[in-house]
Design an enzyme around this catalytic site. Structure first.
Site, PDB file in Angstrom:
ATOM      1  N   ASP A   1      41.162  22.084  40.005  1.00  0.00           N
ATOM      2  CA  ASP A   1      42.199  23.004  40.497  1.00  0.00           C
ATOM      3  C   ASP A   1      43.427  22.929  39.600  1.00  0.00           C
ATOM      4  O   ASP A   1      44.025  21.858  39.440  1.00  0.00           O
ATOM      5  CB  ASP A   1      42.550  22.623  41.941  1.00  0.00           C
ATOM      6  CG  ASP A   1      43.398  23.698  42.597  1.00  0.00           C
ATOM      7  OD1 ASP A   1      44.441  24.071  42.021  1.00  0.00           O
ATOM      8  OD2 ASP A   1      43.015  24.156  43.685  1.00  0.00           O
TER       9      ASP A   1
ATOM     10  N   ILE B   1      44.414  31.794  38.925  1.00  0.00           N
ATOM     11  CA  ILE B   1      45.331  31.251  37.903  1.00  0.00           C
ATOM     12  C   ILE B   1      46.110  32.398  37.245  1.00  0.00           C
ATOM     13  O   ILE B   1      47.331  32.344  37.120  1.00  0.00           O
ATOM     14  CB  ILE B   1      44.542  30.456  36.838  1.00  0.00           C
ATOM     15  CG1 ILE B   1      43.819  29.270  37.487  1.00  0.00           C
ATOM     16  CG2 ILE B   1      45.461  29.985  35.717  1.00  0.00           C
ATOM     17  CD1 ILE B   1      42.850  28.527  36.559  1.00  0.00           C
TER      18      ILE B   1
ATOM     19  N   GLU C   1      38.029  42.398  44.496  1.00  0.00           N
ATOM     20  CA  GLU C   1      36.621  42.768  44.315  1.00  0.00           C
ATOM     21  C   GLU C   1      36.056  43.436  45.571  1.00  0.00           C
ATOM     22  O   GLU C   1      35.251  44.353  45.472  1.00  0.00           O
ATOM     23  CB  GLU C   1      35.800  41.532  43.930  1.00  0.00           C
ATOM     24  CG  GLU C   1      36.121  41.098  42.504  1.00  0.00           C
ATOM     25  CD  GLU C   1      35.588  39.731  42.138  1.00  0.00           C
ATOM     26  OE1 GLU C   1      34.524  39.672  41.529  1.00  0.00           O
ATOM     27  OE2 GLU C   1      36.248  38.727  42.443  1.00  0.00           O
TER      28      GLU C   1
ATOM     29  N   ARG D   1      33.042  24.438  34.587  1.00  0.00           N
ATOM     30  CA  ARG D   1      32.094  24.800  33.509  1.00  0.00           C
ATOM     31  C   ARG D   1      32.742  24.582  32.145  1.00  0.00           C
ATOM     32  O   ARG D   1      33.937  24.842  31.972  1.00  0.00           O
ATOM     33  CB  ARG D   1      31.674  26.272  33.619  1.00  0.00           C
ATOM     34  CG  ARG D   1      30.889  26.600  34.863  1.00  0.00           C
ATOM     35  CD  ARG D   1      30.313  28.006  34.767  1.00  0.00           C
ATOM     36  NE  ARG D   1      29.848  28.462  36.068  1.00  0.00           N
ATOM     37  CZ  ARG D   1      30.392  29.470  36.738  1.00  0.00           C
ATOM     38  NH1 ARG D   1      31.393  30.162  36.225  1.00  0.00           N
ATOM     39  NH2 ARG D   1      29.914  29.808  37.912  1.00  0.00           N
TER      40      ARG D   1
ATOM     41  N   GLU E   1      46.921  35.276  38.316  1.00  0.00           N
ATOM     42  CA  GLU E   1      47.889  35.952  39.172  1.00  0.00           C
ATOM     43  C   GLU E   1      49.077  35.077  39.543  1.00  0.00           C
ATOM     44  O   GLU E   1      50.147  35.592  39.871  1.00  0.00           O
ATOM     45  CB  GLU E   1      47.203  36.403  40.478  1.00  0.00           C
ATOM     46  CG  GLU E   1      46.202  37.512  40.272  1.00  0.00           C
ATOM     47  CD  GLU E   1      45.301  37.710  41.486  1.00  0.00           C
ATOM     48  OE1 GLU E   1      45.733  37.442  42.614  1.00  0.00           O
ATOM     49  OE2 GLU E   1      44.145  38.144  41.284  1.00  0.00           O
ATOM     50  N   ASN E   2      48.868  33.761  39.533  1.00  0.00           N
ATOM     51  CA  ASN E   2      49.898  32.871  40.098  1.00  0.00           C
ATOM     52  C   ASN E   2      50.545  31.907  39.126  1.00  0.00           C
ATOM     53  O   ASN E   2      51.571  31.317  39.456  1.00  0.00           O
ATOM     54  CB  ASN E   2      49.277  32.023  41.223  1.00  0.00           C
ATOM     55  CG  ASN E   2      48.855  32.876  42.391  1.00  0.00           C
ATOM     56  OD1 ASN E   2      49.683  33.512  43.020  1.00  0.00           O
ATOM     57  ND2 ASN E   2      47.560  32.924  42.651  1.00  0.00           N
TER      58      ASN E   2
ATOM     59  N   GLY F   1      36.053  30.341  38.131  1.00  0.00           N
ATOM     60  CA  GLY F   1      35.286  30.866  36.984  1.00  0.00           C
ATOM     61  C   GLY F   1      36.245  31.707  36.153  1.00  0.00           C
ATOM     62  O   GLY F   1      37.129  32.352  36.707  1.00  0.00           O
TER      63      GLY F   1
ATOM     64  N   ARG G   1      46.399  23.835  39.974  1.00  0.00           N
ATOM     65  CA  ARG G   1      47.644  23.373  40.601  1.00  0.00           C
ATOM     66  C   ARG G   1      47.762  21.853  40.508  1.00  0.00           C
ATOM     67  O   ARG G   1      48.836  21.320  40.207  1.00  0.00           O
ATOM     68  CB  ARG G   1      47.693  23.794  42.078  1.00  0.00           C
ATOM     69  CG  ARG G   1      48.046  25.242  42.255  1.00  0.00           C
ATOM     70  CD  ARG G   1      47.823  25.688  43.660  1.00  0.00           C
ATOM     71  NE  ARG G   1      46.379  25.746  43.952  1.00  0.00           N
ATOM     72  CZ  ARG G   1      45.847  26.456  44.914  1.00  0.00           C
ATOM     73  NH1 ARG G   1      46.606  27.140  45.719  1.00  0.00           N
ATOM     74  NH2 ARG G   1      44.539  26.478  45.108  1.00  0.00           N
TER      75      ARG G   1
ATOM     76  N   HIS H   1      40.202  37.317  33.498  1.00  0.00           N
ATOM     77  CA  HIS H   1      39.990  36.900  34.884  1.00  0.00           C
ATOM     78  C   HIS H   1      39.975  35.366  34.888  1.00  0.00           C
ATOM     79  O   HIS H   1      39.014  34.752  34.408  1.00  0.00           O
ATOM     80  CB  HIS H   1      38.672  37.469  35.421  1.00  0.00           C
ATOM     81  CG  HIS H   1      38.398  37.050  36.831  1.00  0.00           C
ATOM     82  ND1 HIS H   1      38.392  37.925  37.894  1.00  0.00           N
ATOM     83  CD2 HIS H   1      38.142  35.830  37.366  1.00  0.00           C
ATOM     84  CE1 HIS H   1      38.152  37.261  39.015  1.00  0.00           C
ATOM     85  NE2 HIS H   1      37.986  35.977  38.716  1.00  0.00           N
TER      86      HIS H   1
ATOM     87  N   ASN I   1      29.237  39.704  51.098  1.00  0.00           N
ATOM     88  CA  ASN I   1      28.972  38.879  49.917  1.00  0.00           C
ATOM     89  C   ASN I   1      28.214  37.629  50.377  1.00  0.00           C
ATOM     90  O   ASN I   1      28.804  36.718  50.960  1.00  0.00           O
ATOM     91  CB  ASN I   1      30.323  38.503  49.273  1.00  0.00           C
ATOM     92  CG  ASN I   1      30.155  37.669  48.020  1.00  0.00           C
ATOM     93  OD1 ASN I   1      29.039  37.288  47.658  1.00  0.00           O
ATOM     94  ND2 ASN I   1      31.264  37.368  47.373  1.00  0.00           N
TER      95      ASN I   1
END
Ligand code: AMP
Length: 406
Positions: A283, A332, A386, A242, A334-335, A213, A285, A209, A9
């Site tokens: 962030d 975010i 991914e 964004r 997932e946690n 982003g 958190r 997702h 990537n």
């Protein structure tokens, strides 16, 4: 057939990579180079041999990829004995325009096609292309495969991908919704079908997702039918930096106030979203911690983030007619159990009811359902991967080519 697949990537000043044993889906080594082109670049690799971290000057992506290959075959730190052990290379490519509807073996025509799309993703496609060309040069024996962020969304119908602007903008300038994060949405949706032991065509899914982003996708019978990111990743949900959706007239108004186009681009992509609203951080958190201490702007930023997501989920429920499942993924998604709960709050009459205990348990890479027995629509946390998704496509395409050549 057991083989090694390298996933690459290339960003504007970075290269991330993972080497997989396939079909076992086992990571043998992973790492990244950052700050390419600066005075001192950083290199990190973790593998079965341990962790290496070093600083050295890496002037270009070509030099970076060459260094990665050297480290993979290094007598002491390396995990393979020769470059010929790399059966195929999977490249993440951000923009495939309308031409690429799935992952493909890279040929001269494919390179020309990616070059054509560079105009649509000027920050991403050029470094992706540099990675592809360097990889072909250093690993000429390996099959090279391109996996596009936009490809999964090419099933979106015209009523969802056209903007209501003069149609010539589509014909002349390719202005339309493309959507991004496609590799992630596709991976988690198909993963859920596999967990539920269902065919992907049996399920209607809303996939969220939520990382730095953020995007949400309506997936009908395994195909993307609408997604929140648009011509660029700027549209849709509130993100780390964004803005997501805004009234476009704000831009004209600010231009009249003396803002330059460049400064507005920077403002909406880099200084807005959670960062702009809170004035604290992009962030989540940090924002949760600030909200716990009573910070009103952090609370407002989180409220707006969850409200916008709830609005999109409601819209996509209407698009799908019947929704079977909602998926949360990304850092975010997932946690962060609180964000999942707040985003789905007040939707009980629509058939969505969170189970607090299950919701709290799904964290740090854990897959699981987070809704109650009574909930008609089920919600799940499915960690995205991914790189694995790219490795799976690359494995399939490279094996097919190998068979055809044999
Ligand atoms: P990503 O772009 O997928 O790496 O996601 C980045 C976002 O995920 C940031 O807003 C982080 O705050 C958030 N995130 C990552 N880990 C956690 C965690 N353990 N708890 C809450 N948020 C997290």
């Amino acid at each position: 057939m057991p083989v090694k697949i390298l996933v690459i990537n290339c960003g504007s000043s970075s290269i991330k990579y993972q080497l997989f044993d396939m079909p076992e889906e086992k990571i043998i080594a992973k790492g990244m180079i950052e700050k390419i082109g600066e005075e001192s670049s950083s290199f990190i690799q973790t593998s079965i041999k341990g962790r290496i971290e070093l600083q050295r000057q890496i002037a270009s992506h070509e030099e970076g990829l060459n260094f990665i290959i050297e480290m993979l075959i290094d007598g002491k730190e390396g995990v393979i004995s020769t470059v010929e052990d790399i059966f195929a290379v999977g490249h993440r490519v951000v923009h495939g325009g309308e031409g690429f509807t799935k992952s493909v073996l890279i040929t001269h025509e494919v390179i020309a096609g990616i070059e054509e799309c560079a105009d649509l993703a000027p920050l991403h496609n050029p470094p992706n292309l540099v990675g592809i060309k360097a990889s072909k040069m250093f690993l000429p024996h390996s099959a090279q495969v391109a996996v596009f962020d936009t490809a999964f969304h090419q099933t979106i119908p015209p009523r969802a991908y056209f903007y209501a602007v003069p149609a010539e903008l589509y014909e002349k300038h390719k202005i339309r919704r493309y959507g991004f994060h496609g590799t992630s949405h596709r991976y988690v949706a198909y993963r859920l079908a596999s967990i539920l032991k269902k065919d992907k065509r049996e399920l209607n899914i809303i996939s969220c997702h939520l990382g730095n982003g953020c995007s949400v996708t309506a997936i009908e019978k395994g195909e993307s039918v609408d997604t929140s990111m648009g011509f660029t990743p700027l549209e849709g949900l509130v993100m780390g930096t964004r803005s997501g959706d805004i009234d476009l007239a704000i831009i004209f108004y600010l231009i009249n106030k003396g803002y330059s186009v460049e400064s507005l681009n920077n403002l909406l992509n880099k200084k807005s979203g959670l960062l702009g609203l809170s004035g604290i951080s992009n962030d989540m958190r940090n924002l949760m911690a600030a909200r716990d201490k009573g910070n009103a702007r952090a609370k407002l930023a989180i409220d707006i983030f969850c409200y916008r997501l709830r609005k999109y989920i409601g819209a996509y429920m209407a698009v799908l007619g019947k929704t079977d499942a909602i998926i949360f993924t990304g850092g975010i998604g997932e946690n962060n159990a609180a964000i999942r709960k707040e985003s789905l709050s007040g939707m009980e009459s629509l058939g969505i009811e969170i189970d607090d205990e299950k919701n709290a348990k799904a964290t740090r890479g854990v897959e699981g359902e987070i809704t109650s027995e009574a909930s008609k629509i089920k919600a799940y946390v499915i960690p995205t991967d991914e790189e694995l998704s790219i490795a799976l496509d690359t494995y399939e395409i490279a094996c097919k080519q190998h068979k055809n050549q044999a």
